[in-house]
Design a protein around this motif. Sequence first.
Motif, PDB file in Angstrom:
ATOM      1  N   ASP A  19       0.818  -1.212   0.000  1.00  0.00           N
ATOM      2  CA  ASP A  19       0.000   0.000   0.000  1.00  0.00           C
ATOM      3  C   ASP A  19       0.852   1.262   0.000  1.00  0.00           C
ATOM      4  N   GLY A  20       2.128   1.125   0.214  1.00  0.00           N
ATOM      5  CA  GLY A  20       3.029   2.268   0.219  1.00  0.00           C
ATOM      6  C   GLY A  20       4.452   1.779   0.298  1.00  0.00           C
ATOM      7  N   SER A  21       5.364   2.705   0.535  1.00  0.00           N
ATOM      8  CA  SER A  21       6.770   2.352   0.660  1.00  0.00           C
ATOM      9  C   SER A  21       7.269   2.815   2.019  1.00  0.00           C
ATOM     10  N   ALA A  22       8.439   2.342   2.421  1.00  0.00           N
ATOM     11  CA  ALA A  22       8.970   2.750   3.721  1.00  0.00           C
ATOM     12  C   ALA A  22      10.482   2.862   3.652  1.00  0.00           C
ATOM     13  N   VAL A  23      11.010   3.850   4.365  1.00  0.00           N
ATOM     14  CA  VAL A  23      12.442   4.117   4.385  1.00  0.00           C
ATOM     15  C   VAL A  23      12.909   4.102   5.839  1.00  0.00           C
TER      16      VAL A  23
ATOM     17  N   PHE B 201      10.251  17.199   1.210  1.00  0.00           N
ATOM     18  CA  PHE B 201       9.242  16.662   0.284  1.00  0.00           C
ATOM     19  C   PHE B 201       8.870  17.699  -0.755  1.00  0.00           C
TER      20      PHE B 201
ATOM     21  N   HIS C  79       7.716   8.933  -5.803  1.00  0.00           N
ATOM     22  CA  HIS C  79       6.499   8.192  -6.101  1.00  0.00           C
ATOM     23  C   HIS C  79       5.933   8.795  -7.383  1.00  0.00           C
TER      24      HIS C  79
ATOM     25  N   LEU D  41       9.925   4.449  -5.674  1.00  0.00           N
ATOM     26  CA  LEU D  41       9.460   3.587  -4.576  1.00  0.00           C
ATOM     27  C   LEU D  41       8.031   3.115  -4.750  1.00  0.00           C
TER      28      LEU D  41
ATOM     29  N   VAL E 208      11.209  12.822  -2.420  1.00  0.00           N
ATOM     30  CA  VAL E 208      11.691  12.790  -1.046  1.00  0.00           C
ATOM     31  C   VAL E 208      13.206  12.957  -1.074  1.00  0.00           C
TER      32      VAL E 208
ATOM     33  N   VAL F 289       7.046   6.332   6.187  1.00  0.00           N
ATOM     34  CA  VAL F 289       6.242   5.539   5.252  1.00  0.00           C
ATOM     35  C   VAL F 289       5.604   6.498   4.251  1.00  0.00           C
ATOM     36  N   PHE F 290       5.646   6.133   2.975  1.00  0.00           N
ATOM     37  CA  PHE F 290       5.110   6.993   1.917  1.00  0.00           C
ATOM     38  C   PHE F 290       4.043   6.270   1.109  1.00  0.00           C
ATOM     39  N   THR F 291       3.049   7.009   0.666  1.00  0.00           N
ATOM     40  CA  THR F 291       2.077   6.432  -0.248  1.00  0.00           C
ATOM     41  C   THR F 291       1.563   7.517  -1.177  1.00  0.00           C
TER      42      THR F 291
ATOM     43  N   VAL G 187       2.638  10.968   3.974  1.00  0.00           N
ATOM     44  CA  VAL G 187       3.822  10.632   4.752  1.00  0.00           C
ATOM     45  C   VAL G 187       3.375  10.220   6.150  1.00  0.00           C
TER      46      VAL G 187
END
Lengths: 331, 331
Positions: free
Chosen positions: A40-44, A56, A96, A129, A151, B55-57, B151
């Motif tokens: 559902d999303g990405s993470a760093v 951002f 994104h 991502l 980002v 976390v990004f979406t 975010v």
Amino acid sequence: MITLSHGAGGKATQDLIKKTIMPRFRIRNVNFLGLDGLDDGSAVNVKKVGGKFFVFTSDSYTVKPLFFKGGDIGKLSVVGVVNDLSVMGAKPLAMHLNLIIEEGFDTGLLERILDSIGKNAEKDGVAILGGDTKVMERGKVDQLVISAFGVGVADKVITDAGVKVGDDIIVSGGVGEHEAAIIVEREGLNSTVKSDCASLSRVVQKILRVGGVHAMKDLTRGGLSMALNEWSEKSGVGLEMGEEKIPVSRQVRSICRVYGFDPFNLACEGRVVVACDPGKSEKILNILKRGNAGAAVIGKAVKGGEVVIRNRFGGRKILRPLEGVMLPRIC
Amino acid sequence: MITLSHGAGGKATQDLIKKTIMPRFRIRNVNFLGLDGLDDGSAVNVKKVGGKFFVFTSDSYTVKPLFFKGGDIGKLSVVGVVNDLSVMGAKPLAMHLNLIIEEGFDTGLLERILDSIGKNAEKDGVAILGGDTKVMERGKVDQLVISAFGVGVADKVITDAGVKVGDDIIVSGGVGEHEAAIIVEREGLNSTVKSDCASLSRVVQKILRVGGVHAMKDLTRGGLSMALNEWSEKSGVGLEMGEEKIPVSRQVRSICRVYGFDPFNLACEGRVVVACDPGKSEKILNILKRGNAGAAVIGKAVKGGEVVIRNRFGGRKILRPLEGVMLPRIC
């Protein structure tokens, strides 16, 4: 051909993402969960990335034509976001990408644009991502819109409010070439003008190492005049610019003459203005000149609250930000 | 009325942002540089925010009609992003909003949508840090598209790959109500069905405190079948669902009968499926039931690799993800 089912979130969407989109992006992860997760999303992982600030930025790209001399909508999406992060003093890290595609869009064309995104992101070490794919019915969106989010990480954030009285103002090259190139494509003109669309990330990193940089701004919509007026307002300074010092190419000048445009209002997509300590400006100028011979000191920050342009005869006029629209959808 | 000059990046754009957009968003900053900076981007101080992961979406919203029973495109943009962050175990922190507006769009309508964004973001304590406004010529985009970027921060990221054999599968309420509500609006049907469009942030925070949550997923495009199939594939488990256990409202059932749709393929915008330790499922179910009486344990994770639905007569069929498209632009 892209069909509505590619945007329905079902099997066709998954196939498009896995077979057409993902393989074109080589960097798909930053220290944790990226595009391959198809989550559902990405993470760093914050600690592994370092930096005191996460920066951002976001922009939508609607440019027509999709391909133009010097670039395309895919390249524009990457460098647009990368440049916004860079001028804030951040190292671009990840993006994104939201694609909004018109039903019936040619898959080959989409692949070329995705290749351009992949290539340009890779150049700057930027990971893709995640994102989203929507398809709108024929006639409900003009070909393709890309909405991009970036980002970056920074130890120190540089803002528009940082210009100081006494600063030198430097521009990295000739202004207005992106918008001029779009005019040429749309009007079918005969001109060699090429968009300046390019990443500023590397050159900005070098400038920052010199020190003394108080503000940076990439010139996009509204051109040089918009950027200088924003600085003047947010930093509470006046700006005195020398008209003949501002680099404008012969091709841009002739296009502006024909259409009655002011080159200082024309958008760039790869030019930066830098406000810096005058003791550092020679070093910074030399770095910029290595990338583009046209780089020049074009003015100074002074007390006051207006952007003033002086011509070589001593005449002065106030440079106001663009009102209305010159050419729509240049980015 | 929105004109092309509102998207030109000049004075009209600045006016739109400062007078129409900004005052509608009460939270505009997260520990550093936000919307008020009107800079090239926003920045968040990592240490002050805390959390091991950022976390990004991102998602684009193209729903038509713009207003429907239970929500609107503005609310959808916020809860869509908030829900994606929440199911990954993150606390939603901030958003960037890219608006793509058709020339001639009614300013009053835009204000209502922005008010809805502001209200819903505020409810979840989510800041609007930045964004971008583009205007496309009349006929080049259908009214309004919102592209949103979210975010969040998390100490532990929950992914689709976390489902374990033996887990209970719980759904938070009746499925398919968002897409059914859109069908009703578009077809002018007489039905009381209301979109389930709502933030899951609070309920998810409560569930996470119970512990034993192995995966969560909000049901959007592709509905329950898409979500379960993604889990099955990414976690390498089979899922055995009880057909009569899955809550489907009477209104959704009748709409599906008329159009020949499967309710398990219909999109929701405020429902979550949870895969959890069976020892925790009663507690989690009780929390979910407080929000929606229809919440139910609907199945179990088993060895294997397929999503199987059993009816009350013992018949079993494989639940496959949606192929093709049922209804375009439901979100």
